[in-house]
Design a protein around this motif. Structure first.
Motif, mmCIF file in Angstrom:
data_model
loop_
_atom_site.group_PDB
_atom_site.id
_atom_site.type_symbol
_atom_site.label_atom_id
_atom_site.label_comp_id
_atom_site.label_asym_id
_atom_site.label_seq_id
_atom_site.Cartn_x
_atom_site.Cartn_y
_atom_site.Cartn_z
ATOM 1 N N ASP A 130 0.614 -1.155 0.084
ATOM 2 C CA ASP A 130 -0.141 -0.190 -0.007
ATOM 3 C C ASP A 130 0.898 1.322 -0.071
ATOM 4 N N ASN A 131 0.557 2.259 -0.757
ATOM 5 C CA ASN A 131 1.038 3.621 -0.326
ATOM 6 C C ASN A 131 0.155 4.626 -0.456
ATOM 7 N N SER A 147 -2.409 15.044 -3.019
ATOM 8 C CA SER A 147 -1.956 16.198 -3.942
ATOM 9 C C SER A 147 -1.562 17.454 -3.471
ATOM 10 N N ASP A 180 -7.817 12.363 6.712
ATOM 11 C CA ASP A 180 -7.654 10.724 6.785
ATOM 12 C C ASP A 180 -7.581 10.254 8.136
HETATM 13 O O1 DLL Z 1 -4.621 10.160 -4.297
HETATM 14 C C1 DLL Z 1 -2.173 10.623 -4.334
HETATM 15 C C2 DLL Z 1 -1.781 9.223 -4.691
HETATM 16 C C3 DLL Z 1 -1.825 8.813 -6.071
HETATM 17 C C4 DLL Z 1 -1.528 8.226 -3.480
HETATM 18 C C5 DLL Z 1 -1.223 7.595 -6.162
HETATM 19 C C6 DLL Z 1 -1.164 6.963 -3.895
HETATM 20 C C7 DLL Z 1 -0.999 6.413 -5.211
HETATM 21 P P1 DLL Z 1 -5.451 12.799 -4.172
HETATM 22 O O2 DLL Z 1 -6.242 12.468 -5.531
HETATM 23 O O3 DLL Z 1 -5.243 14.442 -3.718
HETATM 24 O O4 DLL Z 1 -4.024 12.264 -4.301
HETATM 25 O O5 DLL Z 1 -6.289 11.955 -3.097
HETATM 26 C C8 DLL Z 1 -5.673 12.015 -1.784
HETATM 27 O O6 DLL Z 1 -6.840 9.837 -1.232
HETATM 28 O O7 DLL Z 1 -6.385 12.080 1.262
HETATM 29 C C9 DLL Z 1 -6.903 9.833 0.929
HETATM 30 O O8 DLL Z 1 -8.051 10.108 1.309
HETATM 31 C C10 DLL Z 1 -6.994 9.070 -0.379
HETATM 32 N N1 DLL Z 1 -5.838 7.957 -0.282
HETATM 33 C C11 DLL Z 1 -4.676 8.124 -1.011
HETATM 34 N N2 DLL Z 1 -3.763 7.104 -0.663
HETATM 35 C C12 DLL Z 1 -4.572 6.195 0.109
HETATM 36 C C13 DLL Z 1 -4.347 5.033 0.559
HETATM 37 C C14 DLL Z 1 -3.748 10.847 -4.568
HETATM 38 N N3 DLL Z 1 -3.248 4.425 0.363
HETATM 39 C C15 DLL Z 1 -6.763 11.318 -1.075
HETATM 40 N N4 DLL Z 1 -5.381 4.285 1.541
HETATM 41 C C16 DLL Z 1 -6.218 10.936 0.525
HETATM 42 C C17 DLL Z 1 -6.216 5.259 1.810
HETATM 43 C C18 DLL Z 1 -5.733 6.977 0.305
HETATM 44 N N5 DLL Z 1 -6.477 6.175 1.256
#
Ligand code: DLL
Length: 437
Positions: free
Chosen positions: A236-237, A241, A305
């Motif tokens: 998991d990662n 943004s 989160d």
């Molecule tokens: O989702 C960045 C990202 C891209 C992370 C690819 C990992 C891989 P945003 O679109 O701004 O950025 O969404 C961020 O997604 O505040 C969480 O609520 C949720 N989120 C991201 N990663 C996780 C995770 C990307 N591993 C929002 N587990 C964050 C749970 C996650 N929730």
């Protein structure tokens, strides 16, 4: 677990007390930079009577004001930048589906740090320069595609920038190009696994070894399914943004919590109601402060989160603080007849029942004055050919599990495989019809 590799061995394994010295120095610089170069922070500090030298020790961070998503929106597009635009070399933003998008700007150093932090997380997940990395995240304003792309390139892996869409073509590419690593959302990884089955391909036909999945909440049930169907080790990662994108935290191959790159992001957990910091180990809202960011430093950014922070002796040797897999966002939490429910708890409940898949949808409707919740769960075809009794038993078993974990009793409906929506990006598993009509 195989050989343990690091990207920045010294930084990843140093004693926390030693790291705290860097964190303090970086925090002081960040606060100064934010105060001097961002009107928003200067006004906030002046209103609160705070001076930029307020940070004498790390715990003084609790004296700083929070930053909210709404602050970024109100300063749209460039109001939060701490450097002139000519020093910004990349811009990303959120989709802005619910209001003005949030815009982020990166300097050359910010991009360099981003690439290296993603490289750290990918290394922790098993990726090396010998891997062929298939990136199925969208390339564009969303940070997932470019973030993981450049992280993998920094490691020296061979990167295939497939982006999202056309799943059959993605599988053909993975097959023909012998991709060893899949980068996607967990829900898309599941969809790929199912589509492979439909195409008559087995995991042995592909060369995959690792899957680095993130961008949405997921649990052990999805992990087990992805690992089994794709023949990978799935980690998991996490990232968002507003603070950078992916690269903030990630699991190592021990898969027991996500190591936070705390030398770049200072984490705190707060009670989302009282806004008071909570001690290590307690569940609450994650708040992050950037420690090295030039383009857009953010102080105490409220991620929304829900997770908890803890330190353990991770067998991988990393001393970076861990966060539990995020349970969901405070703003995605459903309140059903007064009870708080996170959609991710549904997966947790499904995990306790045999014969169901991790594909589910939650529907919430008004029934008179009360809220009614229905959970549709996909089951294998055969159960519909079995006696009714088997279906009834399964529904009862699921209802008991949901009641135990969610503290409410939903209506449970079994549906046949492939009837619920599949997702290429982040999954949307909740349909809340309470405010419609
Ligand atoms: O989702 C960045 C990202 C891209 C992370 C690819 C990992 C891989 P945003 O679109 O701004 O950025 O969404 C961020 O997604 O505040 C969480 O609520 C949720 N989120 C991201 N990663 C996780 C995770 C990307 N591993 C929002 N587990 C964050 C749970 C996650 N929730």
């Amino acid at each position: 677990m195989g050989e343990i590799r690091y990207w920045h061995k010294e930084e990843e394994t140093m004693a926390p007390a030693e790291r705290a010295v860097f964190q303090l120095e970086r925090l002081q610089t960040t606060v100064n930079r934010a105060y001097r170069n961002v009107d928003f922070y200067r006004k906030k500090f002046d209103e609160l009577g705070l001076k930029p030298d307020v940070i004498g020790e790390l715990t003084d961070i609790s004296k700083l004001p929070f930053t909210n998503k709404s602050d970024l929106r109100e300063n749209y597009p460039y109001g939060m930048f701490a450097v002139p635009l000519r020093d910004i070399v990349r811009i990303h933003s959120s989709s802005g589906t619910t209001g003005k998008p949030t815009v982020v700007g990166y300097t050359k150093n910010d991009l360099d740090n981003w690439n290296n932090l993603v490289a750290r997380i990918m290394t922790a997940g098993g990726v090396t320069k010998d891997d062929i990395v298939h990136v199925s995240f969208t390339y564009g304003l969303f940070t997932g595609g470019f973030g993981l792309h450049y992280g993998a390139e920094t490691i020296g892996a061979s990167v295939i920038p497939v982006s999202s869409g056309n799943t059959q073509r993605q599988i053909t590419i993975m097959h023909d190009y012998k991709s060893t690593t899949l980068i996607a959302t967990p829900s898309y990884a599941l969809h790929i696994a199912e589509t492979m089955e439909k195409m008559g391909l087995k995991k042995e036909d592909l060369s995959l070894k690792y899957a680095l999945l993130g961008s949405e909440p997921w649990g052990d049930m999805i992990r087990a399914e992805v690992e089994d169907k794709l023949g990978v080790s799935a980690t998991d990662n996490y990232g968002l943004s507003e603070l950078m994108g992916p690269g903030i935290a990630g699991e190592c191959l021990c898969k027991s919590g996500l190591h936070i790159n705390e030398d770049f992001f200072y984490p705190e957990i707060i009670d989302p109601i009282t806004l008071k910091p909570l001690p290590e180990g307690e569940w609450g809202e994650l708040v992050l402060t950037t420690l090295k960011r030039e383009g857009m430093p953010l102080l105490r950014y409220r991620t929304r989160d829900v997770t908890r922070l803890y330190r353990d002796d991770c067998p991988c040797g990393r001393t970076l603080i861990k966060m539990e897999k995020p349970q969901g966002r405070t703003d995605d939490m459903l309140i059903i007849n007064g009870v708080n429910v996170f959609p991710s708890q549904v997966e947790e409940a499904l995990n306790n029942v045999k014969g169901v898949s991790p594909h589910y949808m939650i529907f919430v409707r008004k029934k008179g004055a009360l809220d009614a919740m229905e959970i549709k769960v996909e089951v294998t075809e055969d159960i519909f050919f079995d006696e009714m009794k088997k279906q009834r038993t399964l529904v009862e078993e699921l209802t008991v599990q949901f009641q135990k974990i969610l503290s409410i009793k939903p209506k449970v409906t079994l549906v046949t495989s492939h009837t619920l929506d599949r997702f290429e990006g982040k999954a949307k598993r909740v349909v809340d019809e309470r405010n419609i009509g």
